[in-house]
Structures are given as C-alpha cells and as structure tokens.
Design a protein around this motif. Sequence first.
Motif, PDB file in Angstrom:
ATOM      1  N   ARG A  33       0.811  -1.220   0.000  1.00 55.86           N
ATOM      2  CA  ARG A  33       0.000   0.000   0.000  1.00 55.86           C
ATOM      3  C   ARG A  33       0.845   1.271   0.000  1.00 55.86           C
ATOM      4  O   ARG A  33       0.425   2.296  -0.521  1.00 55.86           O
ATOM      5  CB  ARG A  33      -0.932   0.009   1.209  1.00 55.86           C
ATOM      6  CG  ARG A  33      -1.997  -1.077   1.157  1.00 55.86           C
ATOM      7  CD  ARG A  33      -3.090  -0.820   2.159  1.00 55.86           C
ATOM      8  NE  ARG A  33      -3.780   0.442   1.888  1.00 55.86           N
ATOM      9  CZ  ARG A  33      -4.786   0.898   2.607  1.00 55.86           C
ATOM     10  NH1 ARG A  33      -5.210   0.208   3.660  1.00 55.86           N
ATOM     11  NH2 ARG A  33      -5.367   2.036   2.312  1.00 55.86           N
ATOM     12  N   ASN A  34       2.038   1.192   0.574  1.00 55.60           N
ATOM     13  CA  ASN A  34       2.864   2.393   0.696  1.00 55.60           C
ATOM     14  C   ASN A  34       3.967   2.476  -0.364  1.00 55.60           C
ATOM     15  O   ASN A  34       4.827   3.352  -0.284  1.00 55.60           O
ATOM     16  CB  ASN A  34       3.508   2.449   2.086  1.00 55.60           C
ATOM     17  CG  ASN A  34       2.481   2.692   3.169  1.00 55.60           C
ATOM     18  OD1 ASN A  34       1.419   3.236   2.925  1.00 55.60           O
ATOM     19  ND2 ASN A  34       2.811   2.277   4.388  1.00 55.60           N
ATOM     20  N   ARG A  35       3.945   1.575  -1.336  1.00 56.09           N
ATOM     21  CA  ARG A  35       5.059   1.505  -2.289  1.00 56.09           C
ATOM     22  C   ARG A  35       5.326   2.852  -2.958  1.00 56.09           C
ATOM     23  O   ARG A  35       6.466   3.325  -2.989  1.00 56.09           O
ATOM     24  CB  ARG A  35       4.791   0.427  -3.346  1.00 56.09           C
ATOM     25  CG  ARG A  35       5.839   0.392  -4.458  1.00 56.09           C
ATOM     26  CD  ARG A  35       5.696  -0.844  -5.317  1.00 56.09           C
ATOM     27  NE  ARG A  35       6.073  -2.028  -4.565  1.00 56.09           N
ATOM     28  CZ  ARG A  35       7.324  -2.470  -4.426  1.00 56.09           C
ATOM     29  NH1 ARG A  35       8.331  -1.797  -4.975  1.00 56.09           N
ATOM     30  NH2 ARG A  35       7.578  -3.557  -3.744  1.00 56.09           N
ATOM     31  N   ALA A  36       4.309   3.468  -3.520  1.00 54.18           N
ATOM     32  CA  ALA A  36       4.524   4.719  -4.258  1.00 54.18           C
ATOM     33  C   ALA A  36       5.123   5.784  -3.357  1.00 54.18           C
ATOM     34  O   ALA A  36       6.050   6.511  -3.754  1.00 54.18           O
ATOM     35  CB  ALA A  36       3.214   5.206  -4.874  1.00 54.18           C
ATOM     36  N   ALA A  37       4.605   5.892  -2.128  1.00 56.12           N
ATOM     37  CA  ALA A  37       5.096   6.918  -1.206  1.00 56.12           C
ATOM     38  C   ALA A  37       6.547   6.656  -0.809  1.00 56.12           C
ATOM     39  O   ALA A  37       7.370   7.582  -0.764  1.00 56.12           O
ATOM     40  CB  ALA A  37       4.213   6.965   0.034  1.00 56.12           C
ATOM     41  N   VAL A  38       6.884   5.415  -0.522  1.00 56.46           N
ATOM     42  CA  VAL A  38       8.252   5.085  -0.097  1.00 56.46           C
ATOM     43  C   VAL A  38       9.232   5.272  -1.249  1.00 56.46           C
ATOM     44  O   VAL A  38      10.341   5.797  -1.063  1.00 56.46           O
ATOM     45  CB  VAL A  38       8.311   3.646   0.462  1.00 56.46           C
ATOM     46  CG1 VAL A  38       9.745   3.257   0.798  1.00 56.46           C
ATOM     47  CG2 VAL A  38       7.437   3.524   1.708  1.00 56.46           C
ATOM     48  N   VAL A  39       8.832   4.873  -2.453  1.00 55.45           N
ATOM     49  CA  VAL A  39       9.699   5.055  -3.625  1.00 55.45           C
ATOM     50  C   VAL A  39      10.002   6.536  -3.831  1.00 55.45           C
ATOM     51  O   VAL A  39      11.159   6.936  -4.065  1.00 55.45           O
ATOM     52  CB  VAL A  39       9.035   4.450  -4.881  1.00 55.45           C
ATOM     53  CG1 VAL A  39       9.764   4.903  -6.148  1.00 55.45           C
ATOM     54  CG2 VAL A  39       9.040   2.930  -4.804  1.00 55.45           C
ATOM     55  N   LYS A  40       8.988   7.378  -3.744  1.00 53.03           N
ATOM     56  CA  LYS A  40       9.187   8.820  -3.931  1.00 53.03           C
ATOM     57  C   LYS A  40      10.034   9.408  -2.803  1.00 53.03           C
ATOM     58  O   LYS A  40      10.862  10.311  -3.028  1.00 53.03           O
ATOM     59  CB  LYS A  40       7.835   9.521  -4.013  1.00 53.03           C
ATOM     60  CG  LYS A  40       7.072   9.276  -5.303  1.00 53.03           C
ATOM     61  CD  LYS A  40       5.732   9.986  -5.290  1.00 53.03           C
ATOM     62  CE  LYS A  40       4.944   9.729  -6.563  1.00 53.03           C
ATOM     63  NZ  LYS A  40       5.563  10.348  -7.747  1.00 53.03           N
ATOM     64  N   GLY A 154       0.853  11.327   5.486  1.00 53.07           N
ATOM     65  CA  GLY A 154      -0.425  11.447   4.814  1.00 53.07           C
ATOM     66  C   GLY A 154      -1.012  12.834   5.023  1.00 53.07           C
ATOM     67  O   GLY A 154      -0.659  13.531   5.981  1.00 53.07           O
ATOM     68  N   ASP A 155      -1.896  13.233   4.118  1.00 52.08           N
ATOM     69  CA  ASP A 155      -2.498  14.563   4.229  1.00 52.08           C
ATOM     70  C   ASP A 155      -3.277  14.690   5.542  1.00 52.08           C
ATOM     71  O   ASP A 155      -4.213  13.917   5.779  1.00 52.08           O
ATOM     72  CB  ASP A 155      -3.434  14.806   3.050  1.00 52.08           C
ATOM     73  CG  ASP A 155      -3.990  16.207   3.064  1.00 52.08           C
ATOM     74  OD1 ASP A 155      -3.299  17.117   2.601  1.00 52.08           O
ATOM     75  OD2 ASP A 155      -5.110  16.397   3.577  1.00 52.08           O
ATOM     76  N   GLU A 194       3.869  17.132  -3.005  1.00 54.25           N
ATOM     77  CA  GLU A 194       2.533  16.634  -2.692  1.00 54.25           C
ATOM     78  C   GLU A 194       2.035  15.792  -3.854  1.00 54.25           C
ATOM     79  O   GLU A 194       2.215  16.157  -5.018  1.00 54.25           O
ATOM     80  CB  GLU A 194       1.580  17.801  -2.437  1.00 54.25           C
ATOM     81  CG  GLU A 194       0.172  17.379  -2.059  1.00 54.25           C
ATOM     82  CD  GLU A 194      -0.736  18.565  -1.763  1.00 54.25           C
ATOM     83  OE1 GLU A 194      -1.911  18.345  -1.439  1.00 54.25           O
ATOM     84  OE2 GLU A 194      -0.256  19.709  -1.862  1.00 54.25           O
ATOM     85  N   PHE A 195       1.396  14.645  -3.548  1.00 57.90           N
ATOM     86  CA  PHE A 195       0.869  13.794  -4.608  1.00 57.90           C
ATOM     87  C   PHE A 195      -0.264  12.935  -4.043  1.00 57.90           C
ATOM     88  O   PHE A 195      -0.409  12.784  -2.822  1.00 57.90           O
ATOM     89  CB  PHE A 195       1.968  12.899  -5.191  1.00 57.90           C
ATOM     90  CG  PHE A 195       2.739  12.086  -4.193  1.00 57.90           C
ATOM     91  CD1 PHE A 195       2.374  10.785  -3.881  1.00 57.90           C
ATOM     92  CD2 PHE A 195       3.842  12.637  -3.541  1.00 57.90           C
ATOM     93  CE1 PHE A 195       3.088  10.045  -2.954  1.00 57.90           C
ATOM     94  CE2 PHE A 195       4.568  11.897  -2.620  1.00 57.90           C
ATOM     95  CZ  PHE A 195       4.184  10.604  -2.324  1.00 57.90           C
ATOM     96  N   ALA A 196      -1.070  12.386  -4.935  1.00 61.29           N
ATOM     97  CA  ALA A 196      -2.170  11.507  -4.535  1.00 61.29           C
ATOM     98  C   ALA A 196      -1.625  10.125  -4.210  1.00 61.29           C
ATOM     99  O   ALA A 196      -0.727   9.623  -4.893  1.00 61.29           O
ATOM    100  CB  ALA A 196      -3.203  11.415  -5.650  1.00 61.29           C
ATOM    101  N   HIS A 197      -2.177   9.510  -3.157  1.00 66.09           N
ATOM    102  CA  HIS A 197      -1.675   8.198  -2.752  1.00 66.09           C
ATOM    103  C   HIS A 197      -2.729   7.493  -1.910  1.00 66.09           C
ATOM    104  O   HIS A 197      -3.197   8.034  -0.913  1.00 66.09           O
ATOM    105  CB  HIS A 197      -0.381   8.349  -1.941  1.00 66.09           C
ATOM    106  CG  HIS A 197       0.138   7.072  -1.362  1.00 66.09           C
ATOM    107  ND1 HIS A 197       0.519   6.007  -2.143  1.00 66.09           N
ATOM    108  CD2 HIS A 197       0.322   6.680  -0.081  1.00 66.09           C
ATOM    109  CE1 HIS A 197       0.924   5.017  -1.366  1.00 66.09           C
ATOM    110  NE2 HIS A 197       0.812   5.396  -0.122  1.00 66.09           N
TER     111      HIS A 197
END
Length: 209
Positions: A33-40, A154-155, A194-197
């Motif tokens: 679930r957190n892949r995109a956030a951790v990669v960024k 998270g936001d 900032e990005f959607a996740h």
Amino acid sequence: MGLRESFRAGLARQLGHPSGLRGRIVGAMLNRRNRAAVVKAVAALELSGTEQALDIGFGGGLGLGLLLRKTATVQGVEISKTMLDRARGTFRREIAAGRLVLSGGPMTALPLDDGSVDAIVTTNTVYFVDDVDLAFAEVARVLSPGGRFVLGVGDPDLMGRAPMLVDNGFRIRPLSELEAALTAAGLTPLRHEEFAHSGLGFHLLVTRK
C-alpha cells in the motif's frame, strides 16, 4: 464495541506497532500500500551511491531494499520486534556482508552516534510519536552536516476525517506544525512535494542539516 469497530481498532494498533502473526501480515500489506510513497521518499534523498543512509520505522522493509540498491551502507531503526525479525530474515545476506545494520529503538532515542549518517528517510511514522520536537532533534543529531532528511506523511486534513485513525491514537498534526518543528531542530526546508496516494493526499517534507 461492535465487530467492525473492534477490527478497525486492532488494525490501527498494528499499524503503529506491528506484532505477532498479524503484525507480519500488516508488514506485507504496508509494503504494497505504501510503495509509491516510499519510492518517492527515497528518490527525494537524491543519493549518489556513497552515503550511509538510515530508514526510521521501516515497517515491512520496502525502504531498506530501495536504499540498499542506491547507496553504500544502510541503517534501519524500528520499534517493532516483529518487523525487526522479519527484516533480519529478508536481508540476511546484506546483514552478513555488513551493508545493513538493524537496531531496535524509538525515533526519540535513535541508537546511532552523532553525525553518523548522511541521508535519513521516514514515512508514516510521526503519527505514533508523542514528542516530534525530540524526534526531529534526534534526526538532526545523527545526521551529518549537509545531510538530507525526508519526512513522509499522509495529508492531515484527509486523515482527520477517518474515524479509525482519529479514534485509535493517531497523532495527526498540521503540516505547519511539522515544518516548524523541523526548522526548530535545525533542519532547513528544501522543498515540499505533494501527490495523490491510496485515496489520500501524501506529503514529502524535504530538508537538509
């Protein structure tokens, strides 16, 4: 408390401190679930390949794996024994080779020497920290001069609308409060991404000592 509420409360507790068999399942879920956030977040460190990096509260270990591909040596600090044991099994070769060192401890008392790491990342951890001033002071202490720290959260506005989080101990702080605490610790803001996740917004606060 009904069955649904009880399940949500248990899940919220596991997110903060995964333990036992449920904790191992949660660790695998966090990696997905957190892949995109951790990669960024790891990319925002802008590693050259020579640094010693640190992942605080690494959970399922996705960040450790990414850091091992991008830099010389990696430290990991995690409060959950279950997640430490999981990572020790996953990265046993890297540990044996001396490329990865794992330690138990909280963000407010990092078991590292002053100025011993060049890049630090932590995502989705500060909700479970009572004293962010002390936590960021610890980050600044172990970070070398010129080193970079990336905080992923998270936001806060959207998270504040989720009863499962609000009712089960998540400390959801405004971004302005986190930014002020970072600055007070001696960590200079570089940029804010900032990005959607995962149906919520996500923020990276990128700083330098």
